[in-house]
Design a protein around this motif. Structure first.
Motif, PDB file in Angstrom:
ATOM      1  N   PRO A 154      -3.058 -35.410   4.383  1.00 35.88           N
ATOM      2  CA  PRO A 154      -2.701 -34.606   5.568  1.00 35.88           C
ATOM      3  C   PRO A 154      -2.885 -33.122   5.287  1.00 35.88           C
ATOM      4  O   PRO A 154      -2.352 -32.595   4.310  1.00 35.88           O
ATOM      5  CB  PRO A 154      -1.229 -34.965   5.802  1.00 35.88           C
ATOM      6  CG  PRO A 154      -1.032 -36.275   5.125  1.00 35.88           C
ATOM      7  CD  PRO A 154      -1.956 -36.271   3.947  1.00 35.88           C
ATOM      8  N   LEU A 155      -3.639 -32.459   6.129  1.00 31.67           N
ATOM      9  CA  LEU A 155      -3.934 -31.053   5.887  1.00 31.67           C
ATOM     10  C   LEU A 155      -2.682 -30.189   6.000  1.00 31.67           C
ATOM     11  O   LEU A 155      -2.572 -29.151   5.342  1.00 31.67           O
ATOM     12  CB  LEU A 155      -5.009 -30.572   6.863  1.00 31.67           C
ATOM     13  CG  LEU A 155      -5.804 -29.348   6.409  1.00 31.67           C
ATOM     14  CD1 LEU A 155      -6.418 -29.571   5.053  1.00 31.67           C
ATOM     15  CD2 LEU A 155      -6.884 -29.025   7.420  1.00 31.67           C
ATOM     16  N   SER A 156      -1.730 -30.624   6.831  1.00 33.76           N
ATOM     17  CA  SER A 156      -0.485 -29.873   6.955  1.00 33.76           C
ATOM     18  C   SER A 156       0.278 -29.859   5.639  1.00 33.76           C
ATOM     19  O   SER A 156       1.019 -28.911   5.351  1.00 33.76           O
ATOM     20  CB  SER A 156       0.393 -30.479   8.053  1.00 33.76           C
ATOM     21  OG  SER A 156       0.673 -31.841   7.783  1.00 33.76           O
ATOM     22  N   THR A 157       0.105 -30.903   4.821  1.00 35.79           N
ATOM     23  CA  THR A 157       0.747 -30.931   3.508  1.00 35.79           C
ATOM     24  C   THR A 157       0.227 -29.804   2.627  1.00 35.79           C
ATOM     25  O   THR A 157       0.991 -29.129   1.930  1.00 35.79           O
ATOM     26  CB  THR A 157       0.501 -32.292   2.827  1.00 35.79           C
ATOM     27  OG1 THR A 157       1.078 -33.325   3.630  1.00 35.79           O
ATOM     28  CG2 THR A 157       1.099 -32.330   1.439  1.00 35.79           C
ATOM     29  N   VAL A 158      -1.082 -29.582   2.657  1.00 42.08           N
ATOM     30  CA  VAL A 158      -1.679 -28.515   1.850  1.00 42.08           C
ATOM     31  C   VAL A 158      -1.241 -27.153   2.373  1.00 42.08           C
ATOM     32  O   VAL A 158      -0.811 -26.285   1.597  1.00 42.08           O
ATOM     33  CB  VAL A 158      -3.216 -28.639   1.859  1.00 42.08           C
ATOM     34  CG1 VAL A 158      -3.837 -27.532   1.005  1.00 42.08           C
ATOM     35  CG2 VAL A 158      -3.640 -29.999   1.347  1.00 42.08           C
ATOM     36  N   THR A 159      -1.332 -26.948   3.681  1.00 40.75           N
ATOM     37  CA  THR A 159      -1.001 -25.629   4.235  1.00 40.75           C
ATOM     38  C   THR A 159       0.478 -25.312   4.085  1.00 40.75           C
ATOM     39  O   THR A 159       0.849 -24.162   3.844  1.00 40.75           O
ATOM     40  CB  THR A 159      -1.398 -25.575   5.715  1.00 40.75           C
ATOM     41  OG1 THR A 159      -0.743 -26.649   6.425  1.00 40.75           O
ATOM     42  CG2 THR A 159      -2.893 -25.731   5.886  1.00 40.75           C
ATOM     43  N   LEU A 160       1.341 -26.330   4.221  1.00 45.13           N
ATOM     44  CA  LEU A 160       2.769 -26.084   4.077  1.00 45.13           C
ATOM     45  C   LEU A 160       3.118 -25.758   2.632  1.00 45.13           C
ATOM     46  O   LEU A 160       3.879 -24.815   2.359  1.00 45.13           O
ATOM     47  CB  LEU A 160       3.563 -27.304   4.551  1.00 45.13           C
ATOM     48  CG  LEU A 160       5.089 -27.209   4.459  1.00 45.13           C
ATOM     49  CD1 LEU A 160       5.597 -25.960   5.177  1.00 45.13           C
ATOM     50  CD2 LEU A 160       5.739 -28.449   5.041  1.00 45.13           C
ATOM     51  N   THR A 161       2.569 -26.514   1.670  1.00 43.99           N
ATOM     52  CA  THR A 161       2.812 -26.210   0.256  1.00 43.99           C
ATOM     53  C   THR A 161       2.280 -24.830  -0.093  1.00 43.99           C
ATOM     54  O   THR A 161       2.904 -24.078  -0.848  1.00 43.99           O
ATOM     55  CB  THR A 161       2.159 -27.280  -0.635  1.00 43.99           C
ATOM     56  OG1 THR A 161       2.569 -28.570  -0.217  1.00 43.99           O
ATOM     57  CG2 THR A 161       2.545 -27.074  -2.086  1.00 43.99           C
ATOM     58  N   ASP A 162       1.126 -24.483   0.456  1.00 47.81           N
ATOM     59  CA  ASP A 162       0.546 -23.164   0.206  1.00 47.81           C
ATOM     60  C   ASP A 162       1.471 -22.057   0.714  1.00 47.81           C
ATOM     61  O   ASP A 162       1.699 -21.058   0.023  1.00 47.81           O
ATOM     62  CB  ASP A 162      -0.824 -23.069   0.878  1.00 47.81           C
ATOM     63  CG  ASP A 162      -1.456 -21.696   0.702  1.00 47.81           C
ATOM     64  OD1 ASP A 162      -1.936 -21.407  -0.405  1.00 47.81           O
ATOM     65  OD2 ASP A 162      -1.442 -20.919   1.670  1.00 47.81           O
ATOM     66  N   SER A 163       2.038 -22.227   1.908  1.00 46.29           N
ATOM     67  CA  SER A 163       2.915 -21.189   2.458  1.00 46.29           C
ATOM     68  C   SER A 163       4.209 -21.068   1.667  1.00 46.29           C
ATOM     69  O   SER A 163       4.797 -19.992   1.592  1.00 46.29           O
ATOM     70  CB  SER A 163       3.231 -21.498   3.922  1.00 46.29           C
ATOM     71  OG  SER A 163       4.048 -22.646   4.038  1.00 46.29           O
ATOM     72  N   LEU A 164       4.662 -22.169   1.056  1.00 40.50           N
ATOM     73  CA  LEU A 164       5.912 -22.136   0.291  1.00 40.50           C
ATOM     74  C   LEU A 164       5.736 -21.505  -1.088  1.00 40.50           C
ATOM     75  O   LEU A 164       6.677 -20.914  -1.634  1.00 40.50           O
ATOM     76  CB  LEU A 164       6.466 -23.556   0.137  1.00 40.50           C
ATOM     77  CG  LEU A 164       6.925 -24.249   1.432  1.00 40.50           C
ATOM     78  CD1 LEU A 164       7.273 -25.708   1.155  1.00 40.50           C
ATOM     79  CD2 LEU A 164       8.107 -23.532   2.045  1.00 40.50           C
ATOM     80  N   LEU A 165       4.536 -21.626  -1.669  1.00 42.65           N
ATOM     81  CA  LEU A 165       4.319 -21.161  -3.042  1.00 42.65           C
ATOM     82  C   LEU A 165       3.510 -19.865  -3.125  1.00 42.65           C
ATOM     83  O   LEU A 165       3.651 -19.118  -4.101  1.00 42.65           O
ATOM     84  CB  LEU A 165       3.608 -22.246  -3.859  1.00 42.65           C
ATOM     85  CG  LEU A 165       4.308 -23.601  -3.988  1.00 42.65           C
ATOM     86  CD1 LEU A 165       3.518 -24.508  -4.913  1.00 42.65           C
ATOM     87  CD2 LEU A 165       5.730 -23.442  -4.496  1.00 42.65           C
ATOM     88  N   ARG A 166       2.678 -19.606  -2.159  1.00 44.94           N
ATOM     89  CA  ARG A 166       1.769 -18.457  -2.243  1.00 44.94           C
ATOM     90  C   ARG A 166       2.544 -17.151  -2.406  1.00 44.94           C
ATOM     91  O   ARG A 166       3.499 -16.867  -1.697  1.00 44.94           O
ATOM     92  CB  ARG A 166       0.903 -18.370  -0.989  1.00 44.94           C
ATOM     93  CG  ARG A 166      -0.086 -17.205  -0.989  1.00 44.94           C
ATOM     94  CD  ARG A 166      -0.704 -17.034   0.380  1.00 44.94           C
ATOM     95  NE  ARG A 166      -1.628 -18.093   0.695  1.00 44.94           N
ATOM     96  CZ  ARG A 166      -2.942 -18.027   0.518  1.00 44.94           C
ATOM     97  NH1 ARG A 166      -3.482 -16.920   0.024  1.00 44.94           N
ATOM     98  NH2 ARG A 166      -3.724 -19.032   0.846  1.00 44.94           N
TER      99      ARG A 166
END
Length: 715
Positions: free
Chosen positions: A551-563
């Motif tokens: 799921p692409l939302s998994t990548v974007t959400l993890t990115d927003s939490l860690l970036r």
């Protein structure tokens, strides 16, 4: 009004630098940011701080919105009062038809999730500032989808949206129709104080209901959790269906659904729903079951049953006895007991270890038995804090102490443990000592920071949900509905796939089987065979892992939490990959600070790739999804806090050796573990010299540890 509109215009045109400022400083102290505003020329720091504070409130409530960097917040109060994604999805069972109108739109969270899969969504909001921000956010979500792929209003995967900036009572005077109206009256009086009765809310739904039913065939009203459900019968001529929602045993919302034509799915009159440990559980009953069932009373037996908070709110006091065959402790003590274990009970189950009369002697015995316990009372002379103070014990621990009035016994104290905890304790007695127990850290771990990264069940997927292919040969997993042309792309890695529908078809044995249907980047329909029957369509606990699709939302959400965050590197082994293998090597130190640059997709087994910078050099590692135990997770690579203060007994020289993964004789077992990590196997014996352990590592090294000290190592 002009100033307000100017502010709306400014917020709706925040430049990219200000958006990036908000994302970079999500974890910073707002007061410190305001005091250091001079350090950021060209940035409206007060406006950005308002965005930061409001966005934080959405982090766990609406993680999909939190992950979208282009959304604008309308202030702290709307973000605090809006529904969460979980509760919004729970309410879908109280909405019917293809068109939905939210007359009190607010931030639009409810309408966004309730309208998924429908043809039309009408958003009505009278506050011009809140209306402007929400319209901007919805249009941003529709335009960007989950990553930037267009989801225009005429796309079949999303409804047609209509935005109305008017008072809902004025809008009701116009000529329009909807299948369902959803309304959430404001629960604050003109003075600002909270109100709970529907007649005191704004607008007064008790007066508006006939007009609402003239515009829609189903009307769903969200009311305060403090509202007395029994009062609904005296306020309305139409008997509503009742829904009670909770998250982790905390009551969140009450719903009154008026369905005079019986259009909603048939079922009991009252539905209780609670989202616990990633799963939505429900319990439904009719009022007749509550009023006509027989109740038996008994003294505490082997097990104590504490109903879910939604049952208390719904007034299901006799139903647990009828449904599960339990006995009640007293007519006003809504606790139940039995001599057998009922695994399907909707609530918590405890093993009663001891029942004591409420007396001074019992208080002294309890104080000696355990210094801490979780204290709760039901129909008891004292409140829980008063009982805890009288007993002189601390709050917490694994034990539970219930004070309750029992028929024929008066006030008693029941010393209990959770059934699951008892099982774990029995298992622990059969296992060797866990030498590798992790030190408790005051700061949340990286996995805990990313706990909102979850994959909901397919029945909750929004049509059009995007997936990215992590493998080149996705055709091994998915099956095309039609034969592919020669020009169809065959290297699928990195391409975007769109979820279209859940399809049920009969297999060659005539049994209904469930398929998940996707659209390829070039528009062909492909299917994934679940291997499950039709019953899976109603199973919200089913979370399939489709090989090769992430799921692409998994990548974007993890990115927003860690970036942009600073972490501490937990390892420097071969799993850390330099971005340029010709000019760089892996970092030469552990526990050094690093900054996460981005999170992208990885491989099928390790779906996430985390990129970070240390000393101007860039590295990456592949990781499993948060909460997964199939491959090394984020916590195996990153720490959220500097571990050095947790080990004050280790000298600076020894800590420097640990950071460089060096060993020397007389190191403690803890220092060895910090330096080289956990062994994959160890052998333990007891000799005259003391406990002796041999630790084995996968590179062939063996370490000899005697009495907790390193003696020698060799290959």
């Amino acid at each position: 009004m002009t100033g307000c509109l100017d502010k709306i215009h400014y917020l709706c045109t925040m430049n990219n630098e200000e958006f990036q400022f908000v994302l970079r400083h999500l974890g910073d102290n707002p007061e410190e940011l305001l005091l250091s505003a001079r350090r950021y020329p060209g940035i409206d720091v007060p406006a950005c701080v308002d965005q930061i504070v409001a966005r934080r409130q959405l982090r766990y409530k609406v993680p999909e919105w939190y992950a979208c960097s282009r959304l604008l917040m309308s202030g702290r109060v709307p973000a605090e009062q809006c529904s969460s994604e979980i509760t919004a999805r729970m309410k879908r069972r109280f909405v019917w038809g293809d068109s939905l109108c939210d007359l009190t739109g607010g931030m639009g969270v409810d309408l966004w999730y309730l309208s998924q899969g429908r043809k039309k969504a009408v958003y009505v909001e009278r506050n011009p500032e809140l209306f402007a921000h929400t319209r901007h956010n919805i249009e941003t979500l529709l335009d960007l989808g989950e990553t930037g792929t267009s989801l225009l209003p005429n796309d079949p995967f999303c409804p047609e949206w209509c935005f109305v900036n008017r008072d809902c009572r004025d809008f009701l005077d116009e000529d329009w129709q909807a299948d369902t109206i959803y309304i959430d009256p404001a629960r604050r009086a003109a003075s600002g104080s909270r109100v709970y009765d529907l007649k005191d809310c704004e607008p007064d739904v008790t007066e508006l209901l006939p007009r609402l039913l003239s515009r829609a065939r189903v009307v769903t009203v969200k009311v305060s959790p403090m509202f007395d459900i029994a009062r609904a019968a005296s306020l309305f001529a139409v008997t509503p269906r009742v829904g009670v929602t909770a998250v982790h045993n905390e009551c969140r919302e009450l719903l009154l659904a008026f369905d005079p034509e019986g259009l909603l799915p048939p079922g009991p009159q009252t539905v209780c729903m609670d989202y616990i440990d990633g799963e939505m559980r429900s319990f439904a009953f009719d009022r007749s079951e509550e009023t006509s069932g027989e109740v038996s009373y008994a003294a505490p037996m082997d097990y104590l049953y504490v109903p879910d908070v939604t049952l208390f709110k719904a007034g299901a006091f006799r139903t647990p006895c009828v449904r599960y065959g339990l006995s009640k402790l007293d007519v006003n003590t809504h606790l139940y007991t039995s001599d057998r274990l009922e695994n399907g009970f909707f609530g918590r189950v405890f093993r009663i270890e001891e029942t004591l009369p409420f007396s001074s002697r019992a208080a002294r015995d309890i104080r000696k038995q355990a210094p801490a316990a979780n204290v709760a009372v039901r129909n008891f002379p004292l409140t829980a804090p008063e009982l805890q103070h009288k007993l002189g014990i601390r709050d917490g621990g694994d034990s539970y102490l219930f004070g309750a009035t029992v028929r024929g016994m008066g006030p008693v104290l029941m010393w209990c443990r959770k059934v699951l905890q008892v099982v774990l304790m029995l298992l622990a007695l059969c296992l060797p000592t866990d030498l590798w127990a992790r030190r408790t850290e005051p700061a949340p771990t990286v996995e805990e920071l990313c706990r909102v990264v979850t994959n909901p069940a397919p029945m909750l997927w929004q049509q059009g949900k995007l997936f990215v292919s992590t493998v080149s040969d996705i055709d091994v997993v998915l099956h095309p509905e039609t034969s592919l042309s020669d020009t169809t792309r065959r290297d699928w890695k990195g391409t975007l796939w769109r979820f279209e529908a859940i399809v049920t078809e009969e297999n060659w044995l005539g049994q209904p089987q469930v398929w998940l249907q996707f659209l390829s980047p070039s528009g062909e329909r492909w299917r994934y065979e679940t291997g499950r029957g039709e019953a899976v369509l109603a199973d919200t606990a089913w979370h399939p892992r489709i090989p090769g699709l992430l799921p692409l939302s998994t990548v974007t959400l993890t990115d927003s939490l860690l970036r942009g965050r600073t972490f501490y590197l937990r390892t420097d082994d071969e799993r850390i990959l330099p971005s340029d293998s010709l000019s760089q090597e892996a970092p030469s130190r552990k526990y050094c600070p690093v900054r996460v640059d981005s999170v992208t997709f990885g491989t099928d087994q390790t779906p996430l790739r985390v990129w970070f910078t240390r000393d101007t050099l860039r590295y990456s590692f592949f990781s499993a999804l948060p909460g997964s135990d199939t491959a090394p997770g984020l916590d195996r690579f990153l720490l959220s806090a500097d571990p050095r203060p947790d080990y004050p007994d280790i000298s600076d020289r020894r800590w420097e050796m640990i950071c460089r993964r060096m060993l020397e004789a007389d190191m403690t077992s803890e220092e060895v573990r910090l330096s080289w990590g956990r062994p994959y196997r160890y052998e333990r014996t007891v000799t005259t010299a003391g406990p002796t352990e041999v630790w084995y590592y996968r590179n062939g090294t063996r370490l000899l540890i005697v009495n907790g000290r390193l003696q020698s190592h060799g290959i």
